[in-house]
Each structure stands twice: as C-alpha cells, then as structure tokens.
Motif scaffolding. Sequence first.
Motif, PDB file in Angstrom:
ATOM      1  N   GLY A  36      26.879  27.578  14.386  1.00 42.27           N
ATOM      2  CA  GLY A  36      26.024  26.532  13.841  1.00 42.27           C
ATOM      3  C   GLY A  36      26.002  26.501  12.325  1.00 42.27           C
ATOM      4  O   GLY A  36      26.068  25.431  11.706  1.00 42.27           O
ATOM      5  N   ASP A  37      25.899  27.664  11.703  1.00 41.40           N
ATOM      6  CA  ASP A  37      25.878  27.722  10.239  1.00 41.40           C
ATOM      7  C   ASP A  37      27.155  27.144   9.646  1.00 41.40           C
ATOM      8  O   ASP A  37      27.120  26.382   8.673  1.00 41.40           O
ATOM      9  CB  ASP A  37      25.694  29.164   9.766  1.00 41.40           C
ATOM     10  N   LEU A  40      27.197  23.269   9.921  1.00 45.56           N
ATOM     11  CA  LEU A  40      26.436  22.567   8.880  1.00 45.56           C
ATOM     12  C   LEU A  40      27.218  22.512   7.578  1.00 45.56           C
ATOM     13  O   LEU A  40      27.273  21.468   6.910  1.00 45.56           O
ATOM     14  CB  LEU A  40      25.094  23.249   8.659  1.00 45.56           C
ATOM     15  N   ARG A  44      28.830  19.023   5.613  1.00 40.17           N
ATOM     16  CA  ARG A  44      28.544  18.713   4.216  1.00 40.17           C
ATOM     17  C   ARG A  44      29.803  18.637   3.362  1.00 40.17           C
ATOM     18  O   ARG A  44      29.906  17.803   2.462  1.00 40.17           O
ATOM     19  CB  ARG A  44      27.572  19.749   3.652  1.00 40.17           C
ATOM     20  N   VAL A  65      21.283  22.642  14.961  1.00 43.26           N
ATOM     21  CA  VAL A  65      22.202  22.012  14.009  1.00 43.26           C
ATOM     22  C   VAL A  65      21.898  20.522  13.890  1.00 43.26           C
ATOM     23  O   VAL A  65      21.797  19.978  12.792  1.00 43.26           O
ATOM     24  CB  VAL A  65      23.674  22.230  14.438  1.00 43.26           C
ATOM     25  N   CYS A  66      21.755  19.866  15.050  1.00 49.50           N
ATOM     26  CA  CYS A  66      21.465  18.427  15.040  1.00 49.50           C
ATOM     27  C   CYS A  66      20.129  18.151  14.359  1.00 49.50           C
ATOM     28  O   CYS A  66      20.009  17.218  13.559  1.00 49.50           O
ATOM     29  CB  CYS A  66      21.463  17.889  16.468  1.00 49.50           C
ATOM     30  N   ALA A  68      18.713  19.902  12.027  1.00 46.99           N
ATOM     31  CA  ALA A  68      18.866  20.097  10.587  1.00 46.99           C
ATOM     32  C   ALA A  68      19.591  18.922   9.937  1.00 46.99           C
ATOM     33  O   ALA A  68      19.222  18.482   8.838  1.00 46.99           O
ATOM     34  CB  ALA A  68      19.636  21.396  10.322  1.00 46.99           C
ATOM     35  N   LEU A  69      20.610  18.392  10.600  1.00 45.23           N
ATOM     36  CA  LEU A  69      21.324  17.230  10.059  1.00 45.23           C
ATOM     37  C   LEU A  69      20.402  16.031   9.926  1.00 45.23           C
ATOM     38  O   LEU A  69      20.352  15.369   8.883  1.00 45.23           O
ATOM     39  CB  LEU A  69      22.514  16.883  10.963  1.00 45.23           C
ATOM     40  N   ASP A  74      21.172  12.998   7.480  1.00 43.43           N
ATOM     41  CA  ASP A  74      22.582  12.843   7.835  1.00 43.43           C
ATOM     42  C   ASP A  74      22.664  12.295   9.253  1.00 43.43           C
ATOM     43  O   ASP A  74      22.287  12.960  10.210  1.00 43.43           O
ATOM     44  CB  ASP A  74      23.293  14.198   7.748  1.00 43.43           C
TER      45      ASP A  74
END
Length: 225
Positions: A36-37, A40, A44, A65-66, A68-69, A74
């Motif tokens: 996941g890290d 992301l 970017r 992840v989703c 955070a986006l 995003d």
Amino acid sequence: MERGLVLVVEDEPAIAELVALYLRRDGFGVHLESSGDAALAAVRSLAPVAVVLDVGLPGMSGIEVCRALRAAGDWTPVLFVTARDDEVDRLLGLELGADDYVTKPFSPRELALRVRTVLRRATPAATAQEALRMGDVRLDVGQRRAWAGSAEVSLTSTEFGLLAHLMRHPRQVFSRERLLSAVWGYASVAGTRTVDVHIAQLRAKFGASSPIRTVRGVGYSADAS
C-alpha cells in the motif's frame, strides 16, 4: 498506441504478472507494486490512468490506500480486487470511492474489460461540450465536473456516469438492471446492490440538491421537481 499507464497493486506475483500480461495485450503500460505504501508513492509520481488495487495487501490495505487517495482529492479511477466473497467488503470499497471491483478468482480478460469500461466513463470524447442541469445540479460532461449550486462536488467516474445518464433522461424510470447495462456495461456480472450504493453516495454528496428519485419496486429516475 498505448492507452496509458495502469498501476497494478498485488502482493501475489503470479496474479500480478497475469494481470499485467492481459493489460499490456490491451495496449496499456503497466507498473507493478506489492504494498500500500508503495502504491501511494507510485500514484503520486507516475499519475496512472487507473489503479487495479488488491484489497488484502499486507500492512496498509487496499481500502486504506483508496481512502488516502480520496482524502487527498485524488480521483484516479480505482478497481478493487478482493479475495473475500463478502458483499460488505465490496460495498465498503465502493463507498470509499472505488469505481468497480472484481472477486478472486477472476478472468484476467474480464478485468482488462473492466479497466477499459471505467476509463471510458472517466474520459469523455474530446469534442464533448454537453452541459446538463437539473435544479441546483449542473454537470459539465466535457470537463467531468459537477456542482450543487455554486459548490463543486467531487465524483468518481462511475458516480458521474450514473448521474449523467439519469439527467440525460429526465423523469424516465430505470431499473437497476438497465442502469447496470447502460453505465457499467456488464449487467450479468455486477450485482444490483452496486447501483444502490452509488445512488446513496450521490445523494450524500448532493444533499437536498440531489435530483435522484426512488420509484419503489422499479428503480430510479432524475427529476428536478
């Protein structure tokens, strides 16, 4: 001609390579990540046209992840891959702003089709100048932008496509199956509950301005009244 770069985030190498193979056959560039890290960071730095995201990643999950986006504004199209045949898991992903999902085991050919379909919804024809208005809600189809009054509303490509379809046919009632066929493009695969989740998300985002109406026992329509 390359269709654009797809980020595939999958911690099982055999699955990742198979997905990549079919996407490349379809004309996409592919970048692989397994966490996941890293996903992301790749979104970017690489700005992919879409993300194929495994839900069950080690450490930071695909759902995180989703989240955070979307929290960062995003709205790159996201297609979830899940090993859990559990409706709650899949719908949670959609509520966080995913555009679609497939459940393991899946056909890599079907997954490539899903990616193409999501991108068609996200990328209108360059000549599209269509503007839709219903009450306080406005859509600029060419720019894929939406407003409730003067406030701009962020929508996933699927949410935008669903609302635009309803607004293009005011007061016409669509069953869930017809909406799946018209917006998703594969009614035999996706479940009708998916439509309900996207409708709920649109209503939450537009609040009292939402033009979507429920016709009990039938489906949904858009009406400014």
